[in-house]
Design a protein around this motif. Structure first.
Motif: not given
Length: 282
Positions: A118-142
């Motif tokens: 609830k306290t997240f800024s727009s930047q923090q919400a975007g950071e979390m979404s991007r890092k989740f997606e990046a981690r999934l893509n990293e696993i799939l690439t491996e």
């Protein structure tokens, strides 16, 4: 795939710890490890860390008081049931029992997560979404270069390691059964990936609508669906996989020797005693 993807769900940490051989140490340090893993995906301010830490301490206290006794009772019931080899119905029954317990744990951890989101800024919400997606893509690439046979061999080896921890040395017949289970899991990999992709989309939507009412309730439902692997778009395929797994695990249990039965009972007794100590520490 599932072993790596489990690191996405903060709630899964609690469930993993309950199945580890260092359960008491792990459980008593969850107020450190959960924030630690969360920090991999979002940078919190000092005030946000305090908000999350306070809410997490309360949730863990509630979990110790309300949920650990349920887990202890079901471990005792499972030990009693394991005196005889479990049927397909018995395997399915305990899968459902421990899945519900996992969902209850997820429900408790939704509160602390919602409090800080609830306290997240727009930047923090975007950071979390991007890092989740990046981690999934990293696993799939491996995993992309691996053939189906290579994936099955690696998965079968991991299944065998886990099984030997719980029941001791495996027979050739038992290893063959685990290879069969690994094959089922490799076949299901596209569905498992779809489940996680859908979860990440829904999580990003939660972050985008964090100012709307009942964030905790919406987050609770999402986490509980993840624990139960509920995914309407592919539910028929998931249910088919689970039915195959229940049947195979029943066959595996019927192959166990008396020595393996004793090994499993000793492991469950140790786990149950650790849970009892945690309950009494409250």
């Amino acid at each position: 795939m599932s072993r790596h993807l489990a690191r996405y769900g903060v709630v899964v940490i609690a469930l993993v710890v309950l199945c580890s051989c260092a359960v008491r140490l792990g459980y008593n340090t969850l107020n450190f490890w959960i924030p630690y893993y969360l920090s991999d995906y979002v940078t919190l301010t000092s005030s946000q860390k305090q908000v999350f830490g306070t809410a997490l301490d309360q949730a863990l206290a509630n979990h110790r008081r309300q949920e650990l006794p349920k887990i202890h009772r079901q471990l005792m019931a499972l030990q009693t049931s394991l005196i005889e080899p479990l049927s397909y119905g018995g395997v399915r029954y305990y899968h459902d029992v421990f899945t519900r317990l996992g969902q209850d744990s997820a429900a408790m951890l939704a509160g602390p997560l919602a409090a800080v989101v609830k306290t997240f800024s727009s930047q923090q919400a975007g950071e979390m979404s991007r890092k989740f997606e990046a981690r999934l893509n990293e696993i799939l690439t491996e995993r992309d270069p691996l053939s189906a046979a290579e994936k099955q061999r690696k998965r079968a080896a991991r299944l065998a390691d886990r099984a030997e921890d719980w029941i001791g040395r495996l027979s050739p017949e038992q290893r063959k059964l685990l290879e069969e289970l690994a094959g089922y899991q490799v076949e299901m990999e596209p569905v498992f990936v779809s489940v996680w992709q859908d979860f990440l989309r829904n999580w990003s939507q939660l972050l985008a609508t964090r100012a709307q009412p009942n964030l905790e309730g919406r987050m609770r439902a999402l986490l509980q669906d993840l624990v139960a692997f509920r995914y309407p778009a592919k539910q028929a395929e998931l249910d088919f996989y689970l039915n195959r797994r229940f049947e195979l695990l029943s066959r595996l249990h019927h192959t166990m020797t008396e020595r393996q039965q004793r090994h499993l009972d000793e492991k469950l007794t140790s786990l149950r005693k650790d849970v009892a100590v945690l309950i009494n520490e409250s």
